[in-house]
Design a protein around this motif. Structure first.
Motif, PDB file in Angstrom:
ATOM      1  N   ALA A 251      26.272  28.664  16.053  1.00 51.20           N
ATOM      2  CA  ALA A 251      24.640  29.900  15.963  1.00 51.20           C
ATOM      3  C   ALA A 251      24.864  30.761  16.597  1.00 51.20           C
ATOM      4  CB  ALA A 251      23.503  28.858  15.953  1.00 51.20           C
ATOM      5  N   SER A 252      25.754  30.581  17.261  1.00 50.48           N
ATOM      6  CA  SER A 252      26.436  31.814  18.394  1.00 50.48           C
ATOM      7  C   SER A 252      28.105  32.572  16.823  1.00 50.48           C
ATOM      8  CB  SER A 252      26.646  31.554  19.487  1.00 50.48           C
ATOM      9  OG  SER A 252      25.865  30.801  19.814  1.00 50.48           O
ATOM     10  N   TRP A 253      28.385  32.339  16.033  1.00 44.85           N
ATOM     11  CA  TRP A 253      29.791  32.901  15.439  1.00 44.85           C
ATOM     12  C   TRP A 253      29.053  34.208  15.424  1.00 44.85           C
ATOM     13  CZ3 TRP A 253      30.183  36.394  11.870  1.00 44.85           C
ATOM     14  CH2 TRP A 253      28.211  36.843  11.092  1.00 44.85           C
ATOM     15  N   ALA A 254      28.487  35.074  15.564  1.00 49.18           N
ATOM     16  CA  ALA A 254      28.356  36.743  15.718  1.00 49.18           C
ATOM     17  C   ALA A 254      29.012  37.132  17.043  1.00 49.18           C
ATOM     18  CB  ALA A 254      26.859  37.161  15.291  1.00 49.18           C
ATOM     19  N   ARG A 255      28.458  36.737  18.458  1.00 49.62           N
ATOM     20  CA  ARG A 255      28.706  37.053  19.586  1.00 49.62           C
ATOM     21  C   ARG A 255      30.288  36.546  19.779  1.00 49.62           C
ATOM     22  NH1 ARG A 255      24.269  35.770  24.183  1.00 49.62           N
ATOM     23  NH2 ARG A 255      26.033  37.113  25.283  1.00 49.62           N
ATOM     24  N   ILE A 256      30.706  35.605  19.545  1.00 45.32           N
ATOM     25  CA  ILE A 256      31.912  35.038  19.586  1.00 45.32           C
ATOM     26  C   ILE A 256      32.670  36.004  18.904  1.00 45.32           C
ATOM     27  CG2 ILE A 256      33.066  33.271  18.816  1.00 45.32           C
ATOM     28  CD1 ILE A 256      31.659  30.856  19.351  1.00 45.32           C
ATOM     29  N   ARG A 257      32.610  36.768  17.224  1.00 43.21           N
ATOM     30  CA  ARG A 257      33.521  36.914  16.540  1.00 43.21           C
ATOM     31  C   ARG A 257      33.156  38.776  17.633  1.00 43.21           C
ATOM     32  NH1 ARG A 257      35.246  37.821  11.514  1.00 43.21           N
ATOM     33  NH2 ARG A 257      36.375  39.925  11.777  1.00 43.21           N
ATOM     34  N   SER A 258      32.124  39.012  17.752  1.00 44.77           N
ATOM     35  CA  SER A 258      32.171  39.728  18.606  1.00 44.77           C
ATOM     36  C   SER A 258      32.430  40.440  19.976  1.00 44.77           C
ATOM     37  CB  SER A 258      30.991  40.416  19.476  1.00 44.77           C
ATOM     38  OG  SER A 258      30.692  41.101  20.536  1.00 44.77           O
ATOM     39  N   GLU A 259      33.076  39.636  20.763  1.00 41.97           N
ATOM     40  CA  GLU A 259      34.067  39.380  21.481  1.00 41.97           C
ATOM     41  C   GLU A 259      36.034  39.118  20.684  1.00 41.97           C
ATOM     42  OE1 GLU A 259      32.224  36.884  25.492  1.00 41.97           O
ATOM     43  OE2 GLU A 259      33.421  35.641  24.013  1.00 41.97           O
ATOM     44  N   LEU A 260      35.977  38.593  20.115  1.00 43.59           N
ATOM     45  CA  LEU A 260      37.263  38.534  19.404  1.00 43.59           C
ATOM     46  C   LEU A 260      37.337  40.219  18.972  1.00 43.59           C
ATOM     47  CD1 LEU A 260      39.942  37.256  17.546  1.00 43.59           C
ATOM     48  CD2 LEU A 260      38.437  37.170  16.010  1.00 43.59           C
ATOM     49  N   ASP A 261      36.257  40.548  18.254  1.00 43.21           N
ATOM     50  CA  ASP A 261      36.750  42.231  17.885  1.00 43.21           C
ATOM     51  C   ASP A 261      37.464  43.045  18.850  1.00 43.21           C
ATOM     52  OD1 ASP A 261      36.418  40.901  15.140  1.00 43.21           O
ATOM     53  OD2 ASP A 261      34.386  42.007  15.287  1.00 43.21           O
ATOM     54  N   ALA A 262      36.667  42.664  19.672  1.00 44.04           N
ATOM     55  CA  ALA A 262      36.963  43.488  21.426  1.00 44.04           C
ATOM     56  C   ALA A 262      38.206  43.344  21.756  1.00 44.04           C
ATOM     57  CB  ALA A 262      36.445  43.681  22.114  1.00 44.04           C
ATOM     58  N   LEU A 263      39.080  42.614  21.315  1.00 46.03           N
ATOM     59  CA  LEU A 263      40.023  41.644  21.905  1.00 46.03           C
ATOM     60  C   LEU A 263      41.614  42.310  20.413  1.00 46.03           C
ATOM     61  CD1 LEU A 263      40.396  38.233  22.634  1.00 46.03           C
ATOM     62  CD2 LEU A 263      40.495  40.257  24.149  1.00 46.03           C
ATOM     63  N   ASP A 264      41.390  42.440  19.671  1.00 49.79           N
ATOM     64  CA  ASP A 264      41.844  43.071  18.438  1.00 49.79           C
ATOM     65  C   ASP A 264      41.967  43.995  18.999  1.00 49.79           C
ATOM     66  OD1 ASP A 264      42.533  42.036  16.353  1.00 49.79           O
ATOM     67  OD2 ASP A 264      41.222  43.807  15.234  1.00 49.79           O
TER      68      ASP A 264
END
Length: 85
Positions: free
Chosen positions: A11-24
């Protein structure tokens, strides 16, 4: 039912992905430790499809773990509630 925390992660995939994208956009530091290449038995998980890198969140030196928690606070908080982590 066996892993009730999975639903919360899904359910939290979008927030997790947004943190990953910021690390990218981050590049490895001088030591090359920010995105190290996966080695050992975990390397087989890449299936021989090139270089697989990871961004560890836990089990690091104090400074590195503090940086991971600062850069991925939501993800680290979510995983802190998972008994298996």
């Amino acid at each position: 039912q066996q892993f009730p925390w999975v639903k919360q992660l899904e359910a939290s995939w979008a927030r997790i992905r947004s943190e990953l994208d910021a690390l990218d956009g981050d590049s490895p530091g001088e030591s090359g430790s920010l995105w190290p290449e996966v080695r050992g038995h975990d390397r087989s998980l890449a299936g021989g499809t090139g270089v697989w890198r990871e961004y560890p969140l836990f089990g690091l030196s104090g400074e590195d773990e503090a940086r991971a928690r600062q850069q991925c606070p939501f993800t680290c908080g979510l995983l802190a509630g998972v008994e298996a982590v």
